[in-house]
Write a protein that holds these residues in place. Structure first.
Motif, PDB file in Angstrom:
ATOM      1  N   GLY A  80       0.806  -1.212   0.000  1.00  0.00           N
ATOM      2  CA  GLY A  80       0.000   0.000   0.000  1.00  0.00           C
ATOM      3  C   GLY A  80       0.843   1.267   0.000  1.00  0.00           C
ATOM      4  N   ALA A  81       2.094   1.162   0.470  1.00  0.00           N
ATOM      5  CA  ALA A  81       2.978   2.327   0.480  1.00  0.00           C
ATOM      6  C   ALA A  81       3.301   2.799  -0.935  1.00  0.00           C
ATOM      7  N   ILE A  82       3.231   1.897  -1.903  1.00  0.00           N
ATOM      8  CA  ILE A  82       3.482   2.276  -3.294  1.00  0.00           C
ATOM      9  C   ILE A  82       2.425   3.277  -3.752  1.00  0.00           C
ATOM     10  N   ALA A  83       1.160   2.949  -3.517  1.00  0.00           N
ATOM     11  CA  ALA A  83       0.076   3.852  -3.901  1.00  0.00           C
ATOM     12  C   ALA A  83       0.176   5.173  -3.160  1.00  0.00           C
ATOM     13  N   ALA A  84       0.544   5.116  -1.886  1.00  0.00           N
ATOM     14  CA  ALA A  84       0.662   6.334  -1.086  1.00  0.00           C
ATOM     15  C   ALA A  84       1.743   7.258  -1.639  1.00  0.00           C
ATOM     16  N   MET A  85       2.896   6.691  -1.980  1.00  0.00           N
ATOM     17  CA  MET A  85       3.986   7.510  -2.510  1.00  0.00           C
ATOM     18  C   MET A  85       3.640   8.056  -3.887  1.00  0.00           C
ATOM     19  N   MET A  86       3.020   7.242  -4.732  1.00  0.00           N
ATOM     20  CA  MET A  86       2.647   7.716  -6.060  1.00  0.00           C
ATOM     21  C   MET A  86       1.642   8.862  -5.961  1.00  0.00           C
ATOM     22  N   ALA A  87       0.691   8.748  -5.040  1.00  0.00           N
ATOM     23  CA  ALA A  87      -0.295   9.815  -4.852  1.00  0.00           C
ATOM     24  C   ALA A  87       0.380  11.086  -4.373  1.00  0.00           C
ATOM     25  N   ALA A  88       1.354  10.958  -3.472  1.00  0.00           N
ATOM     26  CA  ALA A  88       2.031  12.138  -2.938  1.00  0.00           C
ATOM     27  C   ALA A  88       2.913  12.812  -3.978  1.00  0.00           C
ATOM     28  N   VAL A  89       3.502  12.036  -4.872  1.00  0.00           N
ATOM     29  CA  VAL A  89       4.302  12.626  -5.949  1.00  0.00           C
ATOM     30  C   VAL A  89       3.403  13.406  -6.898  1.00  0.00           C
ATOM     31  N   GLN A  96      -0.621  15.823   3.703  1.00  0.00           N
ATOM     32  CA  GLN A  96      -0.053  16.559   4.831  1.00  0.00           C
ATOM     33  C   GLN A  96       1.094  15.794   5.477  1.00  0.00           C
ATOM     34  N   SER A  97       1.025  14.482   5.445  1.00  0.00           N
ATOM     35  CA  SER A  97       2.134  13.648   5.913  1.00  0.00           C
ATOM     36  C   SER A  97       1.982  12.252   5.347  1.00  0.00           C
ATOM     37  N   LEU A  98       3.102  11.527   5.301  1.00  0.00           N
ATOM     38  CA  LEU A  98       3.136  10.131   4.880  1.00  0.00           C
ATOM     39  C   LEU A  98       3.698   9.284   6.019  1.00  0.00           C
ATOM     40  N   THR A  99       2.983   8.242   6.394  1.00  0.00           N
ATOM     41  CA  THR A  99       3.512   7.238   7.310  1.00  0.00           C
ATOM     42  C   THR A  99       3.566   5.926   6.549  1.00  0.00           C
ATOM     43  N   LEU A 100       4.764   5.405   6.332  1.00  0.00           N
ATOM     44  CA  LEU A 100       4.974   4.199   5.535  1.00  0.00           C
ATOM     45  C   LEU A 100       5.432   3.074   6.461  1.00  0.00           C
ATOM     46  N   VAL A 101       4.589   2.067   6.621  1.00  0.00           N
ATOM     47  CA  VAL A 101       4.867   0.960   7.541  1.00  0.00           C
ATOM     48  C   VAL A 101       5.384  -0.232   6.748  1.00  0.00           C
ATOM     49  N   GLU A 102       6.624  -0.656   7.049  1.00  0.00           N
ATOM     50  CA  GLU A 102       7.248  -1.753   6.297  1.00  0.00           C
ATOM     51  C   GLU A 102       6.996  -1.577   4.798  1.00  0.00           C
ATOM     52  N   PRO A 103       7.382  -0.442   4.218  1.00  0.00           N
ATOM     53  CA  PRO A 103       7.014  -0.146   2.829  1.00  0.00           C
ATOM     54  C   PRO A 103       7.701  -1.065   1.824  1.00  0.00           C
ATOM     55  N   ALA A 104       6.907  -1.615   0.898  1.00  0.00           N
ATOM     56  CA  ALA A 104       7.438  -2.501  -0.147  1.00  0.00           C
ATOM     57  C   ALA A 104       7.850  -1.671  -1.363  1.00  0.00           C
ATOM     58  N   CYS A 105       8.673  -0.659  -1.126  1.00  0.00           N
ATOM     59  CA  CYS A 105       9.074   0.273  -2.191  1.00  0.00           C
ATOM     60  C   CYS A 105      10.387  -0.186  -2.816  1.00  0.00           C
ATOM     61  N   LEU A 106      10.379  -1.405  -3.339  1.00  0.00           N
ATOM     62  CA  LEU A 106      11.607  -2.044  -3.798  1.00  0.00           C
ATOM     63  C   LEU A 106      12.188  -1.402  -5.048  1.00  0.00           C
ATOM     64  N   SER A 107      11.362  -0.713  -5.836  1.00  0.00           N
ATOM     65  CA  SER A 107      11.914  -0.100  -7.043  1.00  0.00           C
ATOM     66  C   SER A 107      12.835   1.072  -6.714  1.00  0.00           C
TER      67      SER A 107
END
Length: 244
Positions: A80-89, A96-107
């Motif tokens: 889910g952190a992928i969608a969160a980061m893409m939305a924030a970009v 207002q803030s991002l909290t990424l829990v065990e983010p699978a942001c492998l790319s």
């Protein structure tokens, strides 16, 4: 009284409010939305995941014109952190803030050792995922990712969960970029070098990093829940002070 919105984005397992049992109480202080990513629906057949669609779901929850005020905090777990980061970009003005829990942001960390080793382990499985049954894929995924044995699904709900897991795109294929100017917290469980490597990379780009017990779900621990709530409250106080 107006409540700030907090949008929760689940990973590959439980979804909606079931994915955030310790955070239900935040609805007392915030306008809390517990999202369902694309293909996660208890009454519908699972479908292939889609990074862009997930990001649009997050943005749709933040850009709620009916409230008169757009934007909010985003808390996301694992894939889910992928969608969160893409939305924030795409719309940093809404986040207002991002909290990424065990983010699978492998790319983001594709060239780093733990990520490269994980991809080498998992890529052969994803290469044949459409030729495998749901239970066979789940069993092998769990064995490779968590080094434990799974007996496979036994209920209709578990069968659907196994199918959703098989239909998730490999996280290293996500089109991720660093989020500019958004206060970010990364929370990890301290159990797996892969997630600590991703957290270290994000820390180097300006994120805070905290560790709480709980394995792949540190948000379920007392300390992990406290860290999430404290971060959002502190960002909210700081933003309110700056606006005054």
């Amino acid at each position: 009284m107006f409540k700030q919105r907090v949008v929760f984005v689940h990973g590959s397992g439980a979804f909606g409010s079931a994915a955030w049992p310790k955070q239900h109480g935040m609805a007392l202080a915030y306008d809390a939305l517990f999202l369902r990513r694309h293909g996660f629906d208890a009454s519908a057949e699972p479908v292939e995941s889609d990074f862009q669609t997930d990001a649009r779901i997050v943005l749709g929850a933040l850009a709620d014109e009916g409230r008169g005020v757009a934007g909010g905090h985003v808390v996301a777990h694992a894939q889910g952190a992928i969608a969160a980061m893409m939305a924030a970009v795409e719309r940093p003005d809404l986040v207002q803030s991002l909290t990424l829990v065990e983010p699978a942001c492998l790319s983001l960390t594709a060239e780093l050792p733990a990520t490269a080793a994980h991809r080498a382990l998992m890529q052969p499985l994803f290469d044949v995922r459409h030729q495998l049954g749901d239970d066979d894929f789940q069993r092998e995924f769990v064995r490779r990712a968590f080094s434990v044995h799974s007996d496979g699904p036994a209920t209709p709900e578990a069968l659907n969960a196994a199918r959703r897991l098989r239909l998730q795109a490999p996280p290293w294929e996500a089109p991720l970029q660093i989020v500019p100017g958004v206060a970010t917290l990364v929370l990890t469980g301290g159990w797996e070098p892969l997630y600590e490597e991703i957290a270290g990379y994000l820390r180097e780009t300006g994120a805070q990093h905290r560790v709480a017990a709980g394995g792949h779900r540190p948000q379920d621990s007392v300390e992990g829940d406290r860290v999430i709530r404290s971060f959002i409250a502190e960002v909210s106080r700081r933003q309110h002070s700056q606006a005054s």
